[in-house]
Scaffold this active site. Structure first.
Site, PDB file in Angstrom:
ATOM      1  N   GLY A   1       0.806  -1.222   0.000  1.00 24.92           N
ATOM      2  CA  GLY A   1       0.000   0.000   0.000  1.00 24.92           C
ATOM      3  C   GLY A   1       0.834   1.265   0.000  1.00 24.92           C
ATOM      4  CG  HIS A   2      -1.272   5.020   0.167  1.00 21.39           C
ATOM      5  ND1 HIS A   2      -2.185   5.990  -0.142  1.00 21.39           N
ATOM      6  CD2 HIS A   2      -1.752   4.388   1.258  1.00 21.39           C
ATOM      7  CE1 HIS A   2      -3.150   5.959   0.740  1.00 21.39           C
ATOM      8  NE2 HIS A   2      -2.921   5.005   1.587  1.00 21.39           N
ATOM      9  CG  ASN A   3       2.166   7.268   2.177  1.00 22.92           C
ATOM     10  OD1 ASN A   3       1.016   7.288   1.749  1.00 22.92           O
ATOM     11  ND2 ASN A   3       3.017   8.243   1.966  1.00 22.92           N
TER      12      ASN A   3
END
Lengths: 341, 341, 341
Positions: A239-241
């Site tokens: 996922g993002h980050n």
């Protein structure tokens, strides 16, 4: 190739010599006399007597376990991997851009890079020396690919992402798609989800391998960061980050929710999951299909998976699992009564 | 952009004004003075005093929590999302069909649509105004794409499927592949699986986003139906004949078996699963990695996941899980004996 | 099409005849008078009285359950599947190679095969009669595709792999990417993972179907082998050196780690997992989301999944699950005390 050829390249000690040139590597059970095999796991020691292999790679403590021609190495498994690389290495594909590729005039493509048919490369993309890009891959604007990286067929790298040197990216991988970020804006029955633009990037270090159909989302505001020598199997979702530290290996089908920080040398079993915003310390090990919902703060293995049972045993037990709290209360009551009597 | 510019577009109340033009959004920890951030979750209130952001979006009850230039909004998180959209919006790509696209002469492509290289569009496909289709995507015969939808690179939409307006479909998505339907036709040791032709379609409403490498199968006879404002993360599998209601959000790696009917405003955690032919009511919440095997008939959260433990604790406990029925019987016997004595 | 047309092709006994030509198949609830439906599951017998279908396929024991025109068949569901195939069959696409395909001059492409635009076919690839390959697929060097196989758009088959006859391979499938194999070579804080070249192939039998975005890795040294009539749903991961026996069916999102040997006629529920180097006997059944960590040696169903609970019930019970060993010890102590008293 003879043992002496191998040790001249990779080091180690040869004992004896093969009669005929070795043609490749093999498993201890499957190798014939033209193959070299290895012994690393002691449980295969008994199989050593039966192997048809022409030669064996083994550790110092096993040096006399066979009379076959052999190489003694500190780390027989890693040595075997290097021997296998020797046998499987092929001449690098000569550079060139296929006439059926579409390259933005502002992209930088060195003469040593090979770009296959139906590849699309965007503005300001910066392709490293000797990079190979397979058919149908799409490299967005402002992407950087480090030297000697191999991008298989049908890979997507979204704009702005960076991949280091010597990467191997398998077919179907998608790097840099939007992270999953929406703000709820509902009143009573009306409203909708408001998209949060995903303006970060994906930054991947050197020496990484990413398996088929794995996806790594770009950061929301800051970046998603993958370290060096990270190995991701197939069908993984990052996922993002998220950040993933150097040398971490992740088996197939793992899902990692956003903003999770995974340390170095972590080993994650297949289909494990991570809810978001967690920290996983260096050296942690997560068992297959375990859902990590709390940060892991010390090295060692974490597990959380139902054991397999015959279905009728499962049915018998599972009803009580739904009533475990009551069972515990009953035991407490019995103890209390017992103490009182 | 100044606060006054933002509120002239999005409404809300500005208190104070920034010294220099804002250049983008940022997190409360990461933003510098050129960025605007937001406060929605009270647990970040303490971070507000430390933020370097040039301005803050916050709710009415926090209006005096900072002396920085700020915007007071009803829903600071949704407002922030809209501000981020303002900063990230780019001029729409001008329409046009790349010379290296293959468009069936019977397809309808408006002049405002952008069709990239190596895109394939089938007979009778109906592409909406201002649609963008990325490199290597394959749009089948009789597909309809609503206005302003963005199809990333390397997406497949099988024949006959429909996608509404303003969709965002990420790379690697496959919409409309055959559902998994076979009739067993075995006698003794002979026989085979007989394929049931999958003749339904996938119909997707307006304002949906579908994450990278997600797959949505076409219906067997009737259609697979996705409502409006449905947000699907990456690597999700939606089986044939499912329906998903408006505003439902589904995190990555979820698998939904065929003919499951998911209501509106449902929230599904990552890697959850659904066996087939279930009903999930409006407003239900399913925890990550929970397998839903029975219909959910009332809103609220449903969970079924093993908690993570240190591996040695798991080993210690799990043996008893296999014997839980016996343990319950023992407790019952003790109670009976206790009552009798 | 009339009942007499159907039984002249597929056999079975017609009772009565439809008034107007049938136009297709339908579900028992959804069919109108132009459709033929079926009754296989006794629980739908009550729905038979309400169906609007023009005709019904049913078993001998149900031959008098309706007065509608009907076909009596040994296996109504399989018969229905075949009728559906009759209605959905289309004339085969005429052979030909699109001008925008890139075919290595050393590839063998019969005149009856259809190769779409943006397809890439490598050296020595051997494409069978009447094979169809969809847009954007990449077929590597030395690949063999059996006659009558259908490869959808955007499929990758890595070099050296073989697919049998009558295969259906859906979009996004990746066959033959490298398996996940690395030897650790770390001393103290230095070192790296050494890649083990994956030099085996993927060999797939006849009559297999592989769902969208499924991945099957090539073997490390020996081959990954899929039998005949194997049906794989979407988003499945099959690791290197696995073998899957004839007629096995696997639902979506399943992950199978390397070197697992799955027998014939095995049925695997969605999102199940297999750790590596296991054996699963013929006829085994694995429940959805069950992690198989030990070989399965006898037919029958194996399950290991937490049941779904209301979240507050889960919280109440789960604390005790972490203390199950202690609870069992307490019960043991109470019993001992009880016996002693």
């Amino acid at each position: 190739m003879f043992l002496r050829d191998i040790i001249s390249i990779l080091g180690g000690e040869a004992i004896g010599e093969v009669q005929q040139s070795l043609e490749g590597v093999g498993t201890i059970e499957g190798a014939d006399h033209t193959r070299i095999t290895f012994l690393a796991n002691p449980k295969y020691r008994s199989a050593l007597g039966l192997t048809q292999a022409g030669a064996v790679i083994l550790g110092a403590k096993d040096r006399d376990s066979t009379s076959k021609p052999r190489i003694v190495a500190d780390n027989p498994y890693a040595y075997f991997a290097q021997v296998a690389q020797l046998f499987s290495s092929t001449a690098p594909r000569p550079g060139g851009v296929h006439a059926n590729a579409v390259i933005h005039p502002g992209a930088i493509i060195p003469a040593s890079a090979y770009i296959a048919e139906f590849v699309s490369i965007g503005a300001n993309a910066n392709i490293g020396e000797r990079v190979q890009i397979g058919a149908g891959s799409v490299i967005g604007d402002d992407v950087t690919l480090g030297a000697d990286s191999v991008i298989a067929a049908r890979v997507t790298v979204y704009p702005g992402c960076k991949i280091g040197q010597r990467a191997i990216i398998h077919s179907g991988v998608v790097i840099g798609a939007d992270g999953f970020g929406f703000a709820p804006d509902f009143q009573a029955d009306a409203g909708c989800w408001v998209k949060i633009p995903q303006t970060g990037r994906v930054l991947i270090g050197d020496d990484c391998e990413i398996g088929a159909n794995t996806t790594i989302d770009r950061g929301a505001i800051e970046d998603t960061i993958i370290g060096n020598d990270v190995k991701l199997d197939n069908q993984i979702q990052v996922g993002h980050n998220c950040t993933i530290g150097d040398h971490t290996v992740i088996a197939g089908c793992v899902g990692i929710a956003g903003s999770t920080r995974i340390g170095k040398r972590v080993m994650i079993g297949g289909a494990a999951g991570f809810t978001g915003h967690l920290e996983v310390c260096d050296g942690a090990i997560v068992s297959a299909m375990t859902l990590v919902t709390k940060s892991i703060t010390e090295p060692g293995m974490v597990t959380g998976v139902m054991p397999q049972m015959k279905h009728k045993d499962w049915l018998r037990n599972i009803a009580h699992l739904r009533q475990l709290d009551n069972l515990a209360l009953e035991v407490k009551a019995i103890k209390k009564k017992g103490s009182a009597s």
